[in-house]
Design a protein around this motif. Structure first.
Motif, mmCIF file in Angstrom:
data_model
loop_
_atom_site.group_PDB
_atom_site.id
_atom_site.type_symbol
_atom_site.label_atom_id
_atom_site.label_comp_id
_atom_site.label_asym_id
_atom_site.label_seq_id
_atom_site.Cartn_x
_atom_site.Cartn_y
_atom_site.Cartn_z
ATOM 1 N N GLY A 14 4.396 -2.769 3.241
ATOM 2 C CA GLY A 14 4.329 -4.102 2.648
ATOM 3 C C GLY A 14 4.943 -5.158 3.539
ATOM 4 O O GLY A 14 5.323 -4.901 4.681
ATOM 5 N N ASN A 15 5.078 -6.370 3.002
ATOM 6 C CA ASN A 15 5.633 -7.527 3.703
ATOM 7 C C ASN A 15 4.961 -7.753 5.059
ATOM 8 O O ASN A 15 5.621 -7.970 6.069
ATOM 9 C CB ASN A 15 7.152 -7.419 3.869
ATOM 10 N N PHE A 16 3.636 -7.688 5.060
ATOM 11 C CA PHE A 16 2.876 -7.902 6.293
ATOM 12 C C PHE A 16 2.951 -9.365 6.703
ATOM 13 O O PHE A 16 2.685 -10.251 5.904
ATOM 14 C CB PHE A 16 1.406 -7.517 6.087
ATOM 15 N N PHE A 42 0.849 -1.176 0.000
ATOM 16 C CA PHE A 42 0.000 0.000 0.000
ATOM 17 C C PHE A 42 0.889 1.230 0.000
ATOM 18 O O PHE A 42 1.843 1.296 0.772
ATOM 19 C CB PHE A 42 -0.887 0.043 1.251
ATOM 20 N N GLN A 43 0.585 2.206 -0.851
ATOM 21 C CA GLN A 43 1.323 3.464 -0.825
ATOM 22 C C GLN A 43 0.413 4.547 -0.281
ATOM 23 O O GLN A 43 -0.704 4.743 -0.755
ATOM 24 C CB GLN A 43 1.827 3.874 -2.214
ATOM 25 N N VAL A 89 -8.835 -5.306 10.164
ATOM 26 C CA VAL A 89 -8.968 -4.383 9.041
ATOM 27 C C VAL A 89 -7.908 -3.295 9.214
ATOM 28 O O VAL A 89 -7.664 -2.825 10.328
ATOM 29 C CB VAL A 89 -10.372 -3.737 9.018
ATOM 30 N N LEU A 90 -7.258 -2.902 8.105
ATOM 31 C CA LEU A 90 -6.265 -1.829 8.153
ATOM 32 C C LEU A 90 -6.921 -0.507 7.788
ATOM 33 O O LEU A 90 -7.679 -0.439 6.827
ATOM 34 C CB LEU A 90 -5.127 -2.108 7.177
ATOM 35 N N PHE A 131 -4.681 -1.088 13.103
ATOM 36 C CA PHE A 131 -5.125 -2.464 12.975
ATOM 37 C C PHE A 131 -6.388 -2.584 13.813
ATOM 38 O O PHE A 131 -6.326 -2.680 15.039
ATOM 39 C CB PHE A 131 -4.053 -3.434 13.499
ATOM 40 N N GLY A 132 -7.549 -2.529 13.160
ATOM 41 C CA GLY A 132 -8.822 -2.613 13.867
ATOM 42 C C GLY A 132 -9.329 -4.036 13.843
ATOM 43 O O GLY A 132 -9.270 -4.713 12.817
#
Length: 184
Positions: free
Chosen positions: A15-17, A7-8, A27-28, A45-46
């Motif tokens: 990235g690399n989650f 995601f930008q 949910v982000l 981070f919900g």
């Protein structure tokens, strides 16, 4: 979220989650705010967290290709929303290491003494790995990280000497024409 997702947000790429231990309902959320040349980018981070569970996750962020030259990561702040419950603990480690690791303890909504909620980085940090650990002992709604990114002022280009000489010659020519018109 799938493996390899990036995601930008403004001048930062996430990235690399590695989020396999987070609840499936996670949910982000992203939010940005700019104050005086500093972007404050929040990643939350919900989820429905589970009391008595310890979670581990990590991700990377980096200054995006095409960001202004000199854009760097300067700091990281953290928080988590907990309405009631016992002492929940949030730890964050970064690579490269920050000045002070983040260690937060909340008892209900009250931040406990000795908690460290933010940290800073030395000059020149353009990529960062964040590893998090949350020991849930209450009713937590989300965990939020705020990354501070310095964006240097963008100065207009400085004219080359040849351009300045050409401009000066034009002004001299105009001055010469004016003198001729005054004589006539």
């Amino acid at each position: 979220m799938t493996a390899g997702a990036c995601f930008q947000v403004d001048n930062v790429v996430y990235g690399n989650f590695a989020i396999s231990t987070l609840p499936a309902t996670t949910v982000l959320f992203f939010n940005t705010n700019m104050v005086g040349g500093i972007d404050h980018i929040q990643l939350s981070f919900g989820s429905t967290w589970h009391n008595g569970t310890t979670y581990h996750w990590s991700y990377e962020l980096a200054i995006a290709t095409g960001a202004p030259l000199g854009t760097i990561i300067t700091g990281l702040d953290a928080d988590f929303d907990q309405t009631v419950g016992g002492a929940s603990v949030l730890d964050k480690a970064t690579n490269p290491a920050s000045d002070t690791p983040i260690h937060m303890v909340k008892n209900g909504a009250t931040l406990q003494a000795g908690s460290i909620t933010g940290t800073t980085f030395g000059a020149g940090i353009t990529d960062l790995t964040i590893a998090e650990k949350l020991k849930d002992r209450g009713t937590i709604a989300n965990v939020t990280n705020t990354v501070s990114v310095y964006n240097p002022p963008q100065n207009p280009p400085i004219p080359e000497p040849a351009t300045l000489m050409l401009f000066g010659a034009g002004l001299a020519g105009l001055g010469s024409l004016r003198r001729r018109w005054k004589k006539a």
